[in-house]
Design a protein around this motif. Structure first.
Motif, short mmCIF file in Angstrom:
data_model
loop_
_atom_site.label_atom_id
_atom_site.label_comp_id
_atom_site.label_asym_id
_atom_site.label_seq_id
_atom_site.Cartn_x
_atom_site.Cartn_y
_atom_site.Cartn_z
N VAL A 181 -1.44 11.13 -4.43
CA VAL A 181 -2.28 10.75 -5.58
C VAL A 181 -1.43 10.14 -6.69
N LEU A 182 -0.33 10.80 -7.04
CA LEU A 182 0.51 10.30 -8.12
C LEU A 182 1.21 9.00 -7.73
N ARG B 194 0.85 -1.19 0.00
CA ARG B 194 0.00 0.00 0.00
C ARG B 194 0.89 1.24 0.00
N ARG B 195 0.88 1.94 -1.12
CA ARG B 195 1.79 3.08 -1.30
C ARG B 195 1.55 4.20 -0.28
N HIS C 73 0.01 6.77 -5.73
CA HIS C 73 -1.03 5.73 -5.74
C HIS C 73 -1.35 5.25 -7.15
N ARG C 74 -1.25 6.14 -8.14
CA ARG C 74 -1.65 5.80 -9.50
C ARG C 74 -0.55 5.15 -10.32
N ARG C 75 0.72 5.29 -9.87
CA ARG C 75 1.82 4.77 -10.65
C ARG C 75 2.13 3.33 -10.30
N ASP C 76 2.84 2.66 -11.22
CA ASP C 76 3.26 1.27 -10.96
C ASP C 76 4.40 1.23 -9.98
#
Length: 252
Positions: A245-246, A105-106, A248-251
């Motif tokens: 946010v970024l 979990r980032r 969470h969205r990245r690999d």
């Protein structure tokens, strides 16, 4: 066999207990990395020394508290470096992949880094500010300026962490943060419109430190000390939210 709920790779779903368990796992993983590779130690020691260096400037000034806290303006660069390094260094070395395997979990990972960064910056800032003001007589303005300076340095570290999470590059992140802290005051007088100039001056974190350390004629400031700290807190919150946010969205 199913992994234990609290294990490093175990899955824990829902509820406050699960959140506490994930936070504990993330903190343990981040603390283990810092113990084996203390990347924060050098910038934090440097921040302490630079902040304390204001004590050498003497007391012969209209506002000696402000004079002694000039070291905060130098110490903030080292604090920013610590905030960038705690995450940006992992992108540079590729360690971020191992970090995300340990803490999938980032946002848990980012929260753990923010917690440990705060735990490192706070004592360094406190010791540095105390050393800078040690020879001055104690009073309410001095205590207010000291407390706000410590909070300011913590916020700058977290601001740098948020920027590093957003851009994923130590060099780019530190350039952005240092530009906000040192370049903006130079550029603001070049704005031809005085109304825009005043508005940006009030909204720029670089100018907040002036208000925080002022204890004489503070009524002449464009922002009160607590308003100035609120501006920095707003920048820090925005940077952390964007970074979260970024991230969470990245690999990776």
């Amino acid at each position: 066999m199913r992994p234990a709920p609290g294990g490093l790779h175990g899955r824990v779903d829902g509820g406050p207990a699960a959140a506490r368990c994930r936070a504990r796992v993330a903190l343990t993983a981040e603390w283990a990395k810092l113990r084996t590779a203390p990347a924060l130690l050098v910038p934090l020691v440097l921040a302490l020394l630079l902040t304390a260096g204001g004590a050498a400037l003497g007391d012969h000034a209209l506002d000696p508290v402000h004079l002694h806290l000039l070291g905060v303006r130098l110490g903030q660069a080292a604090v920013a470096a610590a905030g960038v390094q705690i995450l940006g260094g992992e992108y540079r070395t590729g360690l971020i992949r191992a970090s995300l395997l340990a803490v999938p979990r980032r946002l848990d990972m980012l929260a753990a880094k923010a917690t440990l960064l705060t735990a490192g910056v706070a004592p360094a800032a406190l010791v540095g500010v105390t050393a800078a003001l040690l020879t001055l007589p104690t009073g309410t303005p001095l205590l207010r300026a000291a407390a706000e300076s410590v909070l300011y340095l913590i916020l700058i570290g977290l601001l740098a962490l948020g920027v590093a999470a957003a851009v994923r590059s130590s060099a780019v992140a530190i350039s952005i943060v240092l530009a906000l802290l040192y370049l903006m005051p130079i550029l603001l007088p070049m704005i031809p419109n005085p109304d825009w100039q005043r508005a940006l001056y009030r909204l720029t974190p670089a100018t907040a430190v002036q208000a925080l350390s002022t204890t004489v004629d503070s009524a002449t400031l464009t922002l009160s000390p607590w308003q100035a700290l609120a501006v920095v807190a707003a920048w820090t919150t925005a940077a952390l939210l964007l970074g979260a946010v970024l991230l969470h969205r990245r690999d990776t």
